[in-house]
Design a protein around this motif. Structure first.
Motif, PDB file in Angstrom:
ATOM      1  N   ASP A   1       0.835  -1.197   0.000  1.00 20.71           N
ATOM      2  CA  ASP A   1       0.000   0.000   0.000  1.00 20.71           C
ATOM      3  C   ASP A   1       0.872   1.249   0.000  1.00 20.71           C
ATOM      4  OD1 ASP A   1      -2.245   1.606  -0.007  1.00 20.71           O
ATOM      5  OD2 ASP A   1      -2.525   1.494   2.162  1.00 20.71           O
TER       6      ASP A   1
ATOM      7  N   TYR B   1      -1.017   4.487   0.416  1.00 22.36           N
ATOM      8  CA  TYR B   1      -1.524   4.799   1.756  1.00 22.36           C
ATOM      9  C   TYR B   1      -3.029   5.112   1.723  1.00 22.36           C
ATOM     10  CZ  TYR B   1      -0.427   5.602   6.647  1.00 22.36           C
ATOM     11  OH  TYR B   1      -0.317   5.473   8.010  1.00 22.36           O
ATOM     12  N   HIS B   2      -3.820   4.110   1.337  1.00 23.39           N
ATOM     13  CA  HIS B   2      -5.280   4.267   1.255  1.00 23.39           C
ATOM     14  C   HIS B   2      -5.874   4.596   2.628  1.00 23.39           C
ATOM     15  CE1 HIS B   2      -4.444   1.918  -2.384  1.00 23.39           C
ATOM     16  NE2 HIS B   2      -5.550   2.455  -2.860  1.00 23.39           N
ATOM     17  N   GLU B   3      -6.691   5.614   2.692  1.00 24.53           N
ATOM     18  CA  GLU B   3      -7.354   5.993   3.942  1.00 24.53           C
ATOM     19  C   GLU B   3      -8.535   5.063   4.247  1.00 24.53           C
ATOM     20  OE1 GLU B   3      -6.442   8.145   6.288  1.00 24.53           O
ATOM     21  OE2 GLU B   3      -4.632   8.568   5.120  1.00 24.53           O
ATOM     22  N   LYS B   4      -9.168   4.516   3.206  1.00 20.86           N
ATOM     23  CA  LYS B   4     -10.236   3.538   3.356  1.00 20.86           C
ATOM     24  C   LYS B   4      -9.757   2.222   2.768  1.00 20.86           C
ATOM     25  CE  LYS B   4     -13.944   6.920   2.999  1.00 20.86           C
ATOM     26  NZ  LYS B   4     -15.128   7.325   2.255  1.00 20.86           N
TER      27      LYS B   4
ATOM     28  N   CYS C   1      -4.883  -0.871   3.411  1.00 19.60           N
ATOM     29  CA  CYS C   1      -5.407   0.269   4.158  1.00 19.60           C
ATOM     30  C   CYS C   1      -4.297   0.871   5.008  1.00 19.60           C
ATOM     31  CB  CYS C   1      -6.575  -0.154   5.043  1.00 19.60           C
ATOM     32  SG  CYS C   1      -7.420   1.249   5.819  1.00 19.60           S
ATOM     33  N   LYS C   2      -4.138   2.169   4.920  1.00 21.13           N
ATOM     34  CA  LYS C   2      -3.223   2.947   5.761  1.00 21.13           C
ATOM     35  C   LYS C   2      -1.813   2.368   5.800  1.00 21.13           C
ATOM     36  CE  LYS C   2      -6.935   5.009   8.317  1.00 21.13           C
ATOM     37  NZ  LYS C   2      -7.575   5.343   9.555  1.00 21.13           N
TER      38      LYS C   2
ATOM     39  N   PRO D   1       5.601   6.300   5.559  1.00 23.83           N
ATOM     40  CA  PRO D   1       4.787   6.460   4.336  1.00 23.83           C
ATOM     41  C   PRO D   1       5.572   7.047   3.164  1.00 23.83           C
ATOM     42  CG  PRO D   1       3.526   7.116   6.254  1.00 23.83           C
ATOM     43  CD  PRO D   1       4.934   6.868   6.736  1.00 23.83           C
TER      44      PRO D   1
END
Length: 196
Positions: free
Chosen positions: A7, A10-13, A79-80, A122
Motif C-alpha cells: 500500500d 496509503y489508502h485511507e479507506k 489500508c493505511k 509512508p
C-alpha cells in the motif's frame, strides 16, 4: 494504482482486489526463449526441467509441442500502509506431441503465494514478508522472503531494495533473478530498481 503489491498509496479507506485469470497456449520447442521466441515463457516442470528436454520422460522420448493452461484467483486488501495479498493457481500440461509421447500422462500442479507489507515510513520505507509453494508431480518447491524497500525520492518507480530468500528446490531461475533453477538455501541480494 498499477495493481502492485503493498500500500504505497496509503489508502485511507480499505481498498480491495479480487481477480480470476485463465491462459491457454500451445507451445513448441522452437519458440522457447533464448532461441527464436524471446517473448515466450519457458515451460518447466515443478522440478525445473524444461519440458522440451530430450529423454526427459524416458530414453528416446522428445516433446515437440504441448498445451499449457493456467488458472488463478487472487485477492488483496490494503489500508493505511498495510496490505495482505494472496494468489492460488492451477496449471496443466496436456496434448503432448513428438517422438514417443503417446504414453505421457497429463501433468497438473498447483501453488500459492501470500505476501504482507507495511509502510514503515509512508512513501519512503516499506517492509514485507511472503511465502509461496508449488506442489506438483515431479517435485514440491517453496520460497520464503522478507525485505525492505526504500523509495529514495518518494516515487514508486525508483527504489532501493534489500531482500532475503530461503529457497527449497526452486523450479525457476534466469539471469534477471537472484536464484538458479534447483536452488536450495538462503539468498541475500540488494538491487536498485527503476520503472518508467
Amino acid at each position: 494504482l498499477y495493481g502492485t503489491f503493498g500500500d504505497y498509496d496509503y489508502h485511507e479507506k480499505f481498498a480491495t482486489r479480487l481477480a480470476v485469470h485463465y491462459t491457454k497456449s500451445t507451445e513448441d520447442k522452437q519458440s522457447q526463449p533464448g532461441t527464436d521466441g524471446i517473448e515466450n515463457s519457458q515451460i518447466r516442470l515443478t522440478d525445473g526441467s524444461v519440458i522440451f528436454t530430450p529423454d526427459l520422460f524416458a530414453l528416446g522420448t522428445t516433446v515437440d509441442r504441448v498445451r499449457y493452461e493456467m488458472a488463478s484467483v487472487d485477492g488483496g486488501i490494503k489500508c493505511k500502509g498495510f496490505s495482505l495479498e494472496a494468489e492460488y493457481y492451477w496449471g496443466w500440461l496436456s496434448d503432448f506431441r513428438g517422438t514417443n509421447t503417446a504414453g505421457i500422462a497429463d501433468i497438473d500442479d498447483d501453488g500459492f503465494q501470500v505476501q504482507t507489507s507495511a509502510m514503515i515510513v509512508p512513501r519512503v520505507v516499506q517492509g514485507y514478508a511472503g511465502r509461496s509453494e508449488i506442489r506438483g508431480v515431479f517435485a514440491n518447491a517453496s520460497e520464503t522472503r522478507a525485505g525492505v524497500s526504500w523509495y529514495v525520492v518518494k516515487k514508486r518507480g525508483l527504489r532501493f531494495n534489500t531482500e532475503w530468500l530461503h529457497l527449497i528446490r526452486c523450479p525457476v531461475g534466469y539471469t534477471a533473478v537472484p536464484y538458479p533453477v534447483g536452488g536450495n538455501g538462503d539468498v541475500y541480494h540488494v538491487n536498485f530498481e527503476m520503472n518508467f
